[in-house]
Motif scaffolding. Sequence first.
Motif, short mmCIF file in Angstrom:
data_model
loop_
_atom_site.label_atom_id
_atom_site.label_comp_id
_atom_site.label_asym_id
_atom_site.label_seq_id
_atom_site.Cartn_x
_atom_site.Cartn_y
_atom_site.Cartn_z
N ASP A 1 -4.77 8.20 2.60
CA ASP A 1 -4.86 8.36 1.15
C ASP A 1 -5.57 9.67 0.81
OD1 ASP A 1 -7.78 7.90 1.08
OD2 ASP A 1 -7.20 5.89 1.74
N GLN A 2 -5.44 10.07 -0.44
CA GLN A 2 -5.98 11.36 -0.88
C GLN A 2 -7.50 11.41 -0.76
OE1 GLN A 2 -4.07 13.84 -1.44
NE2 GLN A 2 -5.39 15.32 -2.45
N GLN A 3 -8.14 10.26 -1.01
CA GLN A 3 -9.60 10.22 -0.98
C GLN A 3 -10.13 10.57 0.41
OE1 GLN A 3 -10.96 10.14 -3.83
NE2 GLN A 3 -12.92 10.53 -2.82
N SER A 4 -9.51 10.02 1.45
CA SER A 4 -10.01 10.32 2.80
C SER A 4 -9.73 11.77 3.15
CB SER A 4 -9.42 9.36 3.84
OG SER A 4 -8.03 9.40 3.79
N ASP B 1 5.44 11.74 -0.97
CA ASP B 1 6.82 11.76 -0.47
C ASP B 1 7.03 10.92 0.79
OD1 ASP B 1 9.31 13.35 -1.21
OD2 ASP B 1 9.26 13.57 0.97
N VAL B 2 5.98 10.77 1.61
CA VAL B 2 6.19 10.04 2.87
C VAL B 2 6.05 8.53 2.64
CG1 VAL B 2 5.38 11.95 4.33
CG2 VAL B 2 3.75 10.23 3.55
N ASP B 3 6.55 7.78 3.63
CA ASP B 3 6.39 6.33 3.60
C ASP B 3 5.42 5.99 4.74
OD1 ASP B 3 6.52 3.66 4.02
OD2 ASP B 3 8.70 3.56 4.28
N LEU B 4 4.18 5.66 4.39
CA LEU B 4 3.16 5.48 5.43
C LEU B 4 3.41 4.23 6.29
CD1 LEU B 4 -0.02 6.78 3.61
CD2 LEU B 4 1.24 7.88 5.46
N GLY B 5 4.40 3.44 5.91
CA GLY B 5 4.78 2.31 6.76
C GLY B 5 5.45 2.81 8.03
N SER B 6 6.26 3.87 7.91
CA SER B 6 7.00 4.35 9.07
C SER B 6 6.66 5.80 9.43
CB SER B 6 8.50 4.26 8.78
OG SER B 6 8.77 4.87 7.53
N ASP B 7 6.04 6.54 8.51
CA ASP B 7 5.72 7.95 8.75
C ASP B 7 4.22 8.10 8.99
OD1 ASP B 7 8.36 8.24 7.99
OD2 ASP B 7 7.87 8.89 5.94
N SER B 8 3.83 9.27 9.50
CA SER B 8 2.38 9.49 9.64
C SER B 8 2.02 10.92 9.26
CB SER B 8 1.92 9.19 11.06
OG SER B 8 2.28 10.24 11.92
N VAL B 9 0.80 11.07 8.74
CA VAL B 9 0.28 12.38 8.37
C VAL B 9 -1.07 12.51 9.06
CG1 VAL B 9 -0.48 13.86 6.45
CG2 VAL B 9 1.39 12.23 6.11
N MET C 1 -1.44 18.14 -0.15
CA MET C 1 -1.56 16.78 0.41
C MET C 1 -1.09 15.73 -0.61
SD MET C 1 -2.10 14.93 2.96
CE MET C 1 -2.91 15.90 4.23
N GLU C 2 -1.37 15.98 -1.89
CA GLU C 2 -0.88 15.03 -2.92
C GLU C 2 0.64 14.92 -2.84
OE1 GLU C 2 -4.35 15.91 -6.24
OE2 GLU C 2 -2.32 16.63 -6.61
N ASP C 3 1.30 16.06 -2.73
CA ASP C 3 2.77 16.04 -2.69
C ASP C 3 3.28 15.39 -1.40
OD1 ASP C 3 3.04 17.07 -5.16
OD2 ASP C 3 3.70 19.07 -4.56
N ILE C 4 2.58 15.66 -0.30
CA ILE C 4 3.02 15.09 0.99
C ILE C 4 2.87 13.57 0.94
CG2 ILE C 4 2.44 14.92 3.46
CD1 ILE C 4 1.79 17.97 3.32
#
Length: 323
Positions: free
Chosen positions: A236-239, A182-190, A176-179
Amino acid sequence: MSSVAHRNGNHKVGPRPQGSALKASSFKSRLPPSPSPSPAAVRRSSPASLCGPVKDPDGVPGRVRVAVRLRPRNAEEMVADADFADCVELLPEVKRLKLRKNNWDADTYEFDEVLTEYASQKRVYEVVAKPVVESVLDGYNGTVMAYGQTGTGKTFTLGRLGDEDTAHRGIMVRAMEDILADVDLGSDSVTVSYLQLYMEAIQDLLDPANDNISIVEDPKTGDVSLPGATLVDIRDQQSFLELLRLGEAHRIAANTKLNTESSRSHAILMVHVRRSIAGEDNLSNENGNTSHLVKPSRPLVRKSKLVVVDLAGSERIHKSGLY
Ligand SMILES: Nc1ncnc2c1ncn2[C@@H]1O[C@H](COP(=O)(O)OP(=O)(O)OP(=O)(O)O)[C@@H](O)[C@H]1O
């Protein structure tokens, strides 16, 4: 390594080697067909690993790779002066494991990676899971799966949070740290689901009351989905760590109900990555040549999935309803 010992059917020789096997795969459409099996003298670790370290012309690793990891002796084994070397010998330089049947006979198995008891969590992640995570970020589906007997270190390898020592972070946390990096949470989603499979029923580890989730297969694409599972958007990683903690607490509670400290179920973490890709449609002229004219770019969405599976102890797999 218990999976090999099982295949061998040999449970009598010395203390069991305490290792687990990790399978990693990603699906790439351009891969060549599997090569033929290795010579009989050295057995491959599993039929699936026959296409192990082969690379296609683009340098993409083969579909399924199998690694074996031996864990260090625990306190009990130290007291008992157990010596794994009586029955197992790791040969990491040649990626082989030798399993002694008796003083004069041994079987040798070949793996894609052989990780000794000194291998760090970081190294295990980099060797086994990082290439799969990178494929997922490129838009492919990938799976990392741990297999082995109870107590061989599957959960340690995959699910350790590293609260007490960050060096102990397992594959789920590092992936998850690597993901997220790498992603842009403005336009991408995890988004993440965390489930367990026990006796052919899928239970939501994020909402245990939701305990009979149906599996749906798209007849056209063959895509398998679990529409009833809780999906949590990760920012974020914490959640994500909190989500893993919650899932683990529910898994332990379920195992306690089954009167065991160890995992009888298969835990399945699914990470869905949706990325917006700016697309450009090149126009072709009548001769089929690409024109210098380009249509205005339109956003495309690329979906991929990372699945991390912590299997039940392999000695109970037949009871857990998966096979
Ligand atoms: N590489 C390692 N280094 C140090 N300790 C380890 C390692 N692997 C496992 N352990 C320890 O061994 C014990 C058993 O590990 P773990 O719970 O991960 O096994 P498991 O294979 O998931 O078992 P189960 O199938 O019962 O869930 C734990 O106390 C864990 O901390």
